[in-house]
Design an enzyme around this catalytic site. Structure first.
Site, short mmCIF file in Angstrom:
data_model
loop_
_atom_site.label_atom_id
_atom_site.label_comp_id
_atom_site.label_asym_id
_atom_site.label_seq_id
_atom_site.Cartn_x
_atom_site.Cartn_y
_atom_site.Cartn_z
N GLU A 252 0.88 -1.18 0.00
CA GLU A 252 0.00 0.00 0.00
C GLU A 252 0.91 1.21 0.00
O GLU A 252 1.61 1.46 0.99
CB GLU A 252 -0.89 0.01 1.25
CG GLU A 252 -1.74 -1.24 1.43
CD GLU A 252 -2.94 -1.29 0.51
OE1 GLU A 252 -3.08 -0.40 -0.36
OE2 GLU A 252 -3.74 -2.21 0.65
N CYS A 286 -1.91 9.03 3.23
CA CYS A 286 -1.68 8.54 1.87
C CYS A 286 -2.80 8.99 0.94
O CYS A 286 -2.59 9.26 -0.23
CB CYS A 286 -1.57 7.03 1.87
SG CYS A 286 -2.97 6.23 2.67
P1 NAD Z 1 8.81 4.68 3.97
O1 NAD Z 1 8.66 3.93 2.70
O2 NAD Z 1 9.99 5.56 4.12
O3 NAD Z 1 8.85 3.67 5.19
C1 NAD Z 1 7.84 2.70 5.38
C2 NAD Z 1 8.43 1.54 6.14
O4 NAD Z 1 9.41 0.91 5.32
C3 NAD Z 1 9.13 1.94 7.44
O5 NAD Z 1 8.86 0.99 8.43
C4 NAD Z 1 10.58 1.90 7.03
O6 NAD Z 1 11.46 1.67 8.10
C5 NAD Z 1 10.58 0.73 6.08
N1 NAD Z 1 11.73 0.67 5.17
C6 NAD Z 1 12.53 1.66 4.75
N2 NAD Z 1 13.49 1.17 3.95
C7 NAD Z 1 13.29 -0.17 3.86
C8 NAD Z 1 13.94 -1.23 3.17
N3 NAD Z 1 15.03 -1.02 2.42
N4 NAD Z 1 13.44 -2.48 3.31
C9 NAD Z 1 12.35 -2.72 4.06
N5 NAD Z 1 11.71 -1.75 4.74
C10 NAD Z 1 12.16 -0.49 4.64
O7 NAD Z 1 7.45 5.49 4.18
P2 NAD Z 1 7.08 6.46 5.38
O8 NAD Z 1 7.81 7.75 5.19
O9 NAD Z 1 7.20 5.75 6.67
O10 NAD Z 1 5.51 6.68 5.11
C11 NAD Z 1 5.01 7.64 4.24
C12 NAD Z 1 4.61 7.01 2.92
O11 NAD Z 1 3.71 5.95 3.15
C13 NAD Z 1 3.88 7.97 2.00
O12 NAD Z 1 4.35 7.78 0.69
C14 NAD Z 1 2.44 7.52 2.12
O13 NAD Z 1 1.64 7.83 1.01
C15 NAD Z 1 2.59 6.06 2.29
N6 NAD Z 1 1.41 5.50 2.94
C16 NAD Z 1 0.57 4.70 2.21
C17 NAD Z 1 -0.58 4.18 2.79
C18 NAD Z 1 -1.52 3.32 2.01
O14 NAD Z 1 -2.32 2.62 2.63
N7 NAD Z 1 -1.49 3.34 0.69
C19 NAD Z 1 -0.87 4.48 4.11
C20 NAD Z 1 0.01 5.31 4.82
C21 NAD Z 1 1.16 5.80 4.23
#
Ligand code: NAD
Length: 492
Positions: A252, A286
Site C-alpha cells: 500500500e 496517503c
Molecule cells: P517509507 O517507505 O519511508 O517507510 C515505510 C516503512 O518501510 C518503514 O517501516 C521503514 O522503516 C521501512 N523501510 C525503509 N526502507 C526499507 C527497506 N530497504 N526495506 C524494508 N523496509 C524499509 O514510508 P514512510 O515515510 O514511513 O511513510 C510515508 C509514505 O507511506 C507515504 O508515501 C504515504 O503515502 C505512504 N502510505 C501509504 C498508505 C496506504 O495505505 N497506501 C498508508 C500510509 C502511508
C-alpha cells in the site's frame, strides 16, 4: 514484562543482540522522547524463527479461539487508549483529535479481524469425474509486516490483524519514527490479551539497520507473505524482491489524490471536504487531497471560501484541541514540502494563504495557478498544501485527475448522484468517494490503490484472500478412469 522499549520475540522482551538502541524524537519540540532497541539481521531472523515455531499450533486453534483473542486485544486497547494517544502525539506529532480517531478506529480493526476469523470459506466445485472437489484456504505461515509512521497504530494493526485471524504468525517492523505506538505498545496489548508466545513479534530498528532487517523480513525462506505500507520508492523495491522470490506481497503506497468539484457541487460541502482532506494530520495521509480540481464556473466562489476556511486552522502544540495542525514528522519531509512549494511559485503558482513555516510547523497552504509542469502536481507532497486547478467541464476534470502515476483514492463533489457514480467509474483509482473527500477507510473494506499506489488489498474479505493460500483438494469416488495400459486389471 520487561523494558517496554525492547524487542518482543517469542513472547520475551529482550534487548537487540548488539545491545544498541536508537533515539525517537518528538517533532513538536525536537527533543529525544525515548530510545528503543535497534535490531539487526540476527534479531529479525530470530523473530522469524519464533514465528515459524509458533504458527502451526496457532493455525490449529479453533477459529473461534483466535477470534476471542483478537476481540480481547480490542478490549485491552480500549482500556489503554490513553497511552497510545500520548505516544501518538509525542512521537508522531499527531493532533489530539487525530489520536482519538486513530485509537477508536484501531479497536474496530481488531474487532473486524475477529469477525474475519469466521469467514475463511471455501468452495465445492463440480467434478468431471464425480469427485468431491474442494477449494480450501490455508494460512501462508509467517507474514512480515512493515508499516509507516503517519497512522502507526492503524497501519501496523491493519497490516497484521487479518493475517493473524486466519492463522498466520507475524513479525512486525514499525517505522523508526513511531516504533512505540506502531510496535512496542501493540506488542504489550497482544501480550496482555493472551496471544500465544511467538505468534506475534515486534522488531524495531533505526534507518541505519533497516536495509538489512528489511531484507531479512522479505528474503528469509521461512517468510511466506509480506504486508508493506509506506512510500512508493521503498514499496516497489520490496515488491520486486518479494516477487523475485515468488512470495505473496501486498504493498500500500503513496498517492496524489484528486478532489473534483463539479459545477453543481454544494460549495460549502466541497470546501469542508477539501479542508479536511488536504489538512487533516498536516496532509500526511496517503489518501490526502493533493489536487483540488474545480469546474471553472464555480472556481472563484469555491477558492475564496476554501481560503477563508483554511485560514481558520490553528497551527501549534497538537496536545491542545484547538491546534488541529501540528508539526511535520521530520526535517527531510519538511524540506520536500518546501522544495515543491518554492518550485511551484517559481513556475508561476500563487500562494493564496500559508506558505510559511516555523521549524517543523508548516502553515496550511492553498496554491492557485498550478500547472501540470510543476512537481506539486505530479509528486506526492505529504504536507499541508492544496494545489487548486481549474477544469473546463467534467471531461477535463476527469482527464486532469487521471493524469497521474498514482491511483489511490478520489473525491467527487456533485449534487447529481448519478453523475457522481459515472465520474467515479471513470477515475483510475482503487477507491473513490462521492460527496466526500478522498480520505476514507473502514476496517472491512478492500483498501488499496492502482498504479504507483500499490498492489493488493487490505481489509475484510480481501485481507483473507491476501493472507491465505488457495488450495484444490479432491476425493476420488470411483469415477476416474485411467487409460487401460496403466491398469493392473484392464478388463475390470
Ligand atoms: P517509507 O517507505 O519511508 O517507510 C515505510 C516503512 O518501510 C518503514 O517501516 C521503514 O522503516 C521501512 N523501510 C525503509 N526502507 C526499507 C527497506 N530497504 N526495506 C524494508 N523496509 C524499509 O514510508 P514512510 O515515510 O514511513 O511513510 C510515508 C509514505 O507511506 C507515504 O508515501 C504515504 O503515502 C505512504 N502510505 C501509504 C498508505 C496506504 O495505505 N497506501 C498508508 C500510509 C502511508
Amino acid at each position: 514484562m520487561g523494558d517496554k522499549r525492547d524487542l518482543y520475540i517469542g513472547g520475551q522482551w529482550q534487548a537487540a543482540s548488539g545491545k544498541k538502541t536508537f533515539p525517537v524524537y518528538n517533532p513538536s519540540n525536537g527533543e529525544v522522547w525515548t530510545r528503543v532497541a535497534d535490531a539487526g539481521r540476527e534479531d529479525a531472523k530470530r523473530a522469524i524463527e519464533a514465528a515459524q515455531e509458533a504458527q502451526p499450533a496457532w493455525a490449529a486453534l479453533p477459529h473461534s479461539e483466535r477470534a476471542r483473542l483478537l476481540s480481547k486485544a480490542a478490549d485491552v486497547l480500549t482500556a489503554r487508549q490513553k497511552e497510545f494517544q500520548d505516544s501518538l502525539i509525542d512521537e508522531g506529532g499527531a493532533w489530539v483529535g487525530k489520536t482519538m480517531f486513530e485509537t477508536g478506529y484501531s479497536i474496530g480493526v481488531y474487532r473486524a479481524a475477529a469477525a474475519a476469523a469466521y469467514q475463511v470459506t471455501g468452495e465445492i466445485l463440480p467434478s468431471d469425474h464425480g469427485k468431491l472437489s474442494l477449494v480450501v484456504r490455508e494460512p501462508l505461515g509467517v507474514v512480515s509486516v512493515i508499516s509507516p509512521w503517519n497512522f502507526p497504530l492503524i497501519l501496523s494493526s491493519r497490516g497484521f490483524a487479518v493475517a493473524l485471524a486466519v492463522g498466520n504468525a507475524v513479525v512486525l517492523k514499525p517505522s523508526e519514527e513511531t516504533p512505540v505506538s506502531g510496535g512496542v505498545l501493540i506488542a504489550e496489548i497482544l501480550e496482555e490479551a493472551g496471544i500465544p508466545k511467538g505468534v506475534f513479534n515486534v522488531v524495531t530498528c533505526s534507518r541505519d539497520n533497516v536495509a538489512e532487517v528489511g531484507d531479512e523480513l522479505i528474503a528469509n525462506p521461512l517468510v511466506r507473505g509480506i504486508s508493506f505500507t509506506g512510500s512508493t520508492a521503498v514499496g516497489s523495491k520490496v515488491a520486486a524482491k518479494a516477487g523475485g522470490l515468488l512470495k505473496k506481497c501486498c504493498v500500500e503506497l503513496g498517492g496524489k489524490d484528486a478532489l473534483i468539484v463539479l459545477d453543481d457541487a454544494d460549495i460549502e460541502q466541497a470546501v469542508n471536504a477539501a479542508t479536511f482532506g488536504s489538512f487533516m494530520h498536516q496532509g500526511q495521509i496517503c489518501m490526502s487531497v493533493e489536487r483540488v480540481i474545480v469546474d471553472r464556473s464555480v472556481a472563484a466562489e469555491f477558492t475564496e471560501k476554501f481560503v477563508q476556511n483554511t485560514k481558520k486552522l490553528k497551527v501549534g502544540n497538537p496536545r491542545e484541541m484547538a491546534n488541529c495542525i501540528g508539526p511535520i514528522i521530520n526535517q527531510k519531509q519538511l524540506d520536500k514540502i518546501r522544495e515543491q512549494v518554492d518550485e511551484a511559485v517559481a513556475k508561476g503558482a500563487k500562494v493564496l494563504c500559508g506558505g510559511g513555516n516555523e521549524g517543523l510547523f508548516f502553515e496550511p497552504t492553498v496554491l492557485a495557478n498550478v500547472t501540470r509542469e510543476m512537481k506539486i502536481f505530479r509528486e506526492e507532497t505529504f504536507g499541508p498544501v492544496a494545489p487548486v486547478l481549474v477544469a473546463n467541464g467534467v471531461d477535463e476534470a476527469i482527464e486532469i485527475a487521471n493524469d497521474s502515476e498514482y491511483g489511490l483514492s478520489a473525491g467527487i463533489m456533485t449534487r447529481n448522484e448519478e453523475r457522481g457514480l459515472q465520474v467515479a467509474r471513470r477515475l483510475h483509482t482503487g477507491m473513490a468517494h462521492i460527496n466526500d473527500s478522498s480520505v476514507n477507510d473502514e476496517p472491512h473494506v478492500p483498501f488499496g490503490g492502482v498504479g504507483s499506489s500499490g498492489l493488493g488489498r487490505h481489509g475484510g474479505r480481501a485481507g483473507i484472500d491476501q493472507f491465505t493460500e488457495m488450495r484444490w483438494i479432491t476425493l476420488e469416488r470411483g469415477g476416474r478412469h485411467y487409460p487401460p495400459p496403466f491398469l493392473m486389471n484392464p478388463g475390470h
